[in-house]
Write a protein that holds these residues in place. Structure first.
Motif, mmCIF file in Angstrom:
data_model
loop_
_atom_site.group_PDB
_atom_site.id
_atom_site.type_symbol
_atom_site.label_atom_id
_atom_site.label_comp_id
_atom_site.label_asym_id
_atom_site.label_seq_id
_atom_site.Cartn_x
_atom_site.Cartn_y
_atom_site.Cartn_z
ATOM 1 N N GLN A 165 52.585 -59.959 86.168
ATOM 2 C CA GLN A 165 52.474 -58.948 85.119
ATOM 3 C C GLN A 165 51.398 -57.925 85.487
ATOM 4 O OE1 GLN A 165 51.975 -62.340 82.221
ATOM 5 N NE2 GLN A 165 52.871 -60.853 80.822
ATOM 6 N N ILE A 166 51.669 -56.661 85.179
ATOM 7 C CA ILE A 166 50.666 -55.612 85.324
ATOM 8 C C ILE A 166 50.840 -54.620 84.170
ATOM 9 C CG2 ILE A 166 50.619 -55.799 87.861
ATOM 10 C CD1 ILE A 166 52.195 -53.157 87.975
ATOM 11 N N PHE A 167 49.816 -53.807 83.967
ATOM 12 C CA PHE A 167 49.893 -52.699 83.020
ATOM 13 C C PHE A 167 49.845 -51.398 83.799
ATOM 14 C CE2 PHE A 167 48.742 -55.951 80.027
ATOM 15 C CZ PHE A 167 49.280 -55.527 78.819
ATOM 16 N N THR A 168 50.682 -50.440 83.415
ATOM 17 C CA THR A 168 50.640 -49.119 84.052
ATOM 18 C C THR A 168 50.015 -48.084 83.117
ATOM 19 O OG1 THR A 168 52.756 -48.187 83.293
ATOM 20 C CG2 THR A 168 52.837 -49.744 85.128
ATOM 21 N N GLY A 169 49.699 -48.502 81.900
ATOM 22 C CA GLY A 169 49.063 -47.618 80.930
ATOM 23 C C GLY A 169 48.479 -48.435 79.801
ATOM 24 N N ARG A 170 47.711 -47.784 78.951
ATOM 25 C CA ARG A 170 47.096 -48.470 77.816
ATOM 26 C C ARG A 170 47.268 -47.621 76.561
ATOM 27 N NH1 ARG A 170 41.361 -51.023 80.022
ATOM 28 N NH2 ARG A 170 42.192 -51.899 81.950
ATOM 29 N N GLY A 171 47.333 -48.308 75.431
ATOM 30 C CA GLY A 171 47.524 -47.609 74.176
ATOM 31 C C GLY A 171 49.005 -47.376 73.904
ATOM 32 N N CYS A 172 49.321 -47.072 72.654
ATOM 33 C CA CYS A 172 50.717 -46.812 72.295
ATOM 34 C C CYS A 172 50.756 -45.801 71.162
ATOM 35 C CB CYS A 172 51.396 -48.112 71.859
ATOM 36 S SG CYS A 172 53.133 -47.904 71.420
ATOM 37 N N PRO A 173 51.501 -44.715 71.329
ATOM 38 C CA PRO A 173 51.553 -43.687 70.285
ATOM 39 C C PRO A 173 52.332 -44.119 69.049
ATOM 40 C CG PRO A 173 53.005 -43.123 72.099
ATOM 41 C CD PRO A 173 52.226 -44.309 72.543
ATOM 42 N N GLU A 223 59.759 -61.064 90.540
ATOM 43 C CA GLU A 223 59.911 -60.011 89.540
ATOM 44 C C GLU A 223 58.549 -59.510 89.074
ATOM 45 O OE1 GLU A 223 62.889 -58.959 85.905
ATOM 46 O OE2 GLU A 223 62.899 -60.955 86.806
ATOM 47 N N ILE A 224 58.513 -58.217 88.743
ATOM 48 C CA ILE A 224 57.318 -57.603 88.164
ATOM 49 C C ILE A 224 57.599 -57.303 86.700
ATOM 50 C CG2 ILE A 224 55.741 -55.628 88.225
ATOM 51 C CD1 ILE A 224 56.431 -55.337 91.207
ATOM 52 N N VAL A 225 56.649 -57.679 85.839
ATOM 53 C CA VAL A 225 56.767 -57.406 84.406
ATOM 54 C C VAL A 225 55.775 -56.304 84.046
ATOM 55 C CG1 VAL A 225 56.558 -58.365 82.078
ATOM 56 C CG2 VAL A 225 57.384 -59.818 83.970
ATOM 57 N N PHE A 226 56.283 -55.139 83.660
ATOM 58 C CA PHE A 226 55.427 -54.062 83.175
ATOM 59 C C PHE A 226 55.134 -54.339 81.695
ATOM 60 C CE2 PHE A 226 57.739 -51.405 86.522
ATOM 61 C CZ PHE A 226 56.724 -51.579 87.454
ATOM 62 N N LYS A 275 65.098 -52.378 96.604
ATOM 63 C CA LYS A 275 65.866 -53.356 97.372
ATOM 64 C C LYS A 275 65.056 -54.640 97.617
ATOM 65 C CE LYS A 275 69.177 -50.293 97.999
ATOM 66 N NZ LYS A 275 70.473 -50.413 97.271
ATOM 67 N N LYS A 276 63.766 -54.592 97.288
ATOM 68 C CA LYS A 276 62.879 -55.710 97.632
ATOM 69 C C LYS A 276 62.458 -56.563 96.434
ATOM 70 C CE LYS A 276 60.968 -53.012 101.461
ATOM 71 N NZ LYS A 276 59.755 -52.331 102.018
ATOM 72 N N ILE A 277 62.401 -55.954 95.261
ATOM 73 C CA ILE A 277 61.950 -56.705 94.099
ATOM 74 C C ILE A 277 62.526 -56.060 92.840
ATOM 75 C CG2 ILE A 277 59.813 -55.402 93.636
ATOM 76 C CD1 ILE A 277 58.456 -58.198 93.223
ATOM 77 N N ARG A 278 62.763 -56.863 91.838
ATOM 78 C CA ARG A 278 63.258 -56.313 90.590
ATOM 79 C C ARG A 278 62.152 -56.339 89.526
ATOM 80 N NH1 ARG A 278 67.710 -60.742 88.394
ATOM 81 N NH2 ARG A 278 66.255 -62.295 87.578
ATOM 82 N N TRP A 279 62.409 -55.666 88.415
ATOM 83 C CA TRP A 279 61.377 -55.561 87.398
ATOM 84 C C TRP A 279 61.984 -55.423 86.012
ATOM 85 C CZ3 TRP A 279 61.209 -50.592 85.006
ATOM 86 C CH2 TRP A 279 61.870 -49.569 85.702
ATOM 87 N N LEU A 280 61.152 -55.651 85.008
ATOM 88 C CA LEU A 280 61.547 -55.459 83.612
ATOM 89 C C LEU A 280 60.395 -54.809 82.869
ATOM 90 C CD1 LEU A 280 60.033 -57.756 81.622
ATOM 91 C CD2 LEU A 280 61.582 -59.263 82.828
ATOM 92 N N CYS A 281 60.675 -54.322 81.667
ATOM 93 C CA CYS A 281 59.633 -53.629 80.915
ATOM 94 C C CYS A 281 59.957 -53.624 79.423
ATOM 95 C CB CYS A 281 59.482 -52.186 81.404
ATOM 96 S SG CYS A 281 60.932 -51.139 81.070
#
Length: 485
Positions: free
Chosen positions: A211-219, A260-263, A289-295
């Motif tokens: 898991q990673i975060f690409t941003g913080r806060g939510c409008p 897998e990466i979880v945003f 082609k190397k990894i999948r992700w969800l968000c």
């Protein structure tokens, strides 16, 4: 100077307590979130020259005695101890911090997280041996506290810090939210050195995931959502696409077992242009082609962006649908419409994206009839997976203020979970009791997952995607007791 970051032990005899889940508990599905906010703060401390110890007790299912042994071995010389917290575990978290203070009286004990941010005076009043706490986003507050302790600077200079001075609790002015998120090191790099990815489980993702975060806060203004209201605010602050891609490439190159990466951004898809830039860079670099992700993806996401996300390696999106009653959506300030939900589900199906749909019952305006309407819609939508939960109102949220002011909850934090660490429904409204909400969610899960269409759907998808079959079998095994009742 050493700073020790601790995700404290809690109910280890029953399982792994997921403190940084949006509803902290020991989940039936085996979920365990990475303690990402604690990780980011530790990254910042390291970057600023501090020696760091990091102990994630739930990850190894360590009890109090085992965790204290780790502290003795790795952090006996620490001058600052930082403890993650949550509402259900707050009394245990404070007690653990008190134990550390008694062991190392010259060290500074500091609480972080949503609960102390929402209730600073109350939290400081639980135990006089707690030296302080960080309010809201705490990466730089921890850093500045460590610098002040190291250099002998007055703690009054540390914005965002609540601390004791001459027997009184002092609240320094709030700290500004961090705007340049590219300055914060990659969580993945810290995880590679310090943690084990197979300790953590995100049931909607292939195992193991990261898991990673690409941003913080939510409008968005959803009245129940705890992180925007207590930690990060409503301004969505972003890492640059280049910075995000850099971390993704690091994961691909350094975690051969991660599938897998979880945003984990509250809503990754808020800014269409940025999502498009990140997706196009993934495609150009061959990352898709190397990894999948969800968000997490709000229901205003358009079809064009869905298709681009699919091409970039996204396979699943997670919307907070909550209800299909427009008045309830309005009551909870969701900012979405039933028409958007209908279009979202249809467009995701056309784009080839799976959906994990989140439904919530017990909000203002909920009745037996509105719950039946939501279940009927969920059955009709036929999303890949679905979850049904009662509202859990946490301190610092609008939902908590609504429930508390109307006498629908009693405000006792140790009642948020059962003895075994699983979630407890604490809300009783004039229309619906807590037991009725729990019974409905159990009924809805069974109705949703045990129908012939769904069983056939999982088998067909599993034949096409072996990783998905593994995920489905694990999920069924974890949930079989509740589904087969």
């Amino acid at each position: 100077m050493k700073v020790c970051f601790i995700n404290p032990p809690f109910k280890a005899e029953y399982g792994k307590f997921s403190r940084e889940s949006r509803s902290p508990s020991i989940g039936h599905s085996g979920v365990l979130y990475y303690p990402l906010w604690l990780i980011y703060a530790a990254c910042v401390a390291e970057k600023n020259g501090f020696d760091v110890a990091f102990i994630d007790a739930p990850a190894k299912q360590m009890n109090k005695k085992q965790t204290l042994e780790r502290v003795k071995k790795e952090a006996a010389d620490a001058k600052l101890f930082v403890f993650d917290t949550s509402t259900p575990s707050i009394y245990s978290d404070v007690e653990f911090a008190e134990t550390i203070k008694n062991m190392y009286p010259d060290a500074f004990t500091m609480l972080v997280g949503t609960h102390p941010s929402a209730t600073p005076d109350e939290t400081m009043g639980i135990c006089d041996l707690i030296d302080g706490l960080a309010r809201h986003e705490y990466d730089y507050i921890v850093r500045d506290t460590a610098i002040a302790l190291r250099d002998g600077v007055d703690l009054a200079t540390v914005r965002g810090l609540t601390y004791r001075k001459d027997g009184e609790v002092v609240h320094n002015p709030d700290a500004e939210h961090i705007t340049d998120l590219d300055e914060i090191p990659y969580a993945a790099e810290f995880i590679k050195r310090r943690l084990c990815v197979t300790d953590y489980v995100f049931p909607a993702a292939a195992f193991p995931s990261i898991q990673i975060f690409t941003g913080r806060g939510c409008p968005a203004q959803c009245n129940f959502c705890v992180y925007p209201q207590t930690l990060h605010g409503h301004r969505y602050r972003l890492r640059s696409p280049e910075n995000v891609i850099g971390e993704i490439e690091y994961i691909v190159n350094n975690f051969p077992d991660v599938k897998e990466i979880v945003f984990e951004d509250d809503t990754f898809t808020i800014h269409k242009q940025r999502v498009s830039e990140i997706c196009n860079m993934m495609i150009q670099k061959g990352i898709n082609k190397k990894i999948r992700w969800l968000c997490n993806a709000r229901v205003n996401l358009d079809y064009e962006t869905m298709c681009l996300m699919k091409n970039a390696g996204c396979h699943l999106i997670i919307p907070g649908i909550e209800s299909v009653n427009q008045q309830i959506l309005k009551n909870i300030h969701k900012g979405t419409t039933v028409e958007q939900i209908e279009a979202y589900v249809a467009n995701a199906r056309k784009a080839g994206l799976m959906i994990h749909a989140c439904y919530m019952v017990g909000n203002q305006g909920e009745t037996h009839e509105t719950m039946r309407e939501t279940l009927a819609a969920a059955m009709r939508f036929k999303t890949d997976t679905a979850q049904f939960f009662p509202l859990i109102p946490y301190p610092g949220t609008g939902a908590y203020n609504w429930a508390k002011s109307n006498g629908y909850i009693n405000g006792k934090y140790d009642e948020y979970i059962h003895e075994d660490g699983t979630l407890n429904c604490i809300i009783n409204t004039p229309e619906l009791s807590a037991q009725e909400l729990v019974d409905f969610c159990a009924y809805a899960r069974k109705k949703y997952y045990m129908r012939p269409w769904y069983i056939g759907h999982r088998l067909v998808r599993g034949l096409r995607d072996p990783e998905d079959l593994k995920r489905s079998l694990k999920a069924f095994w974890r949930l079989k007791d509740s589904l087969l009742k």
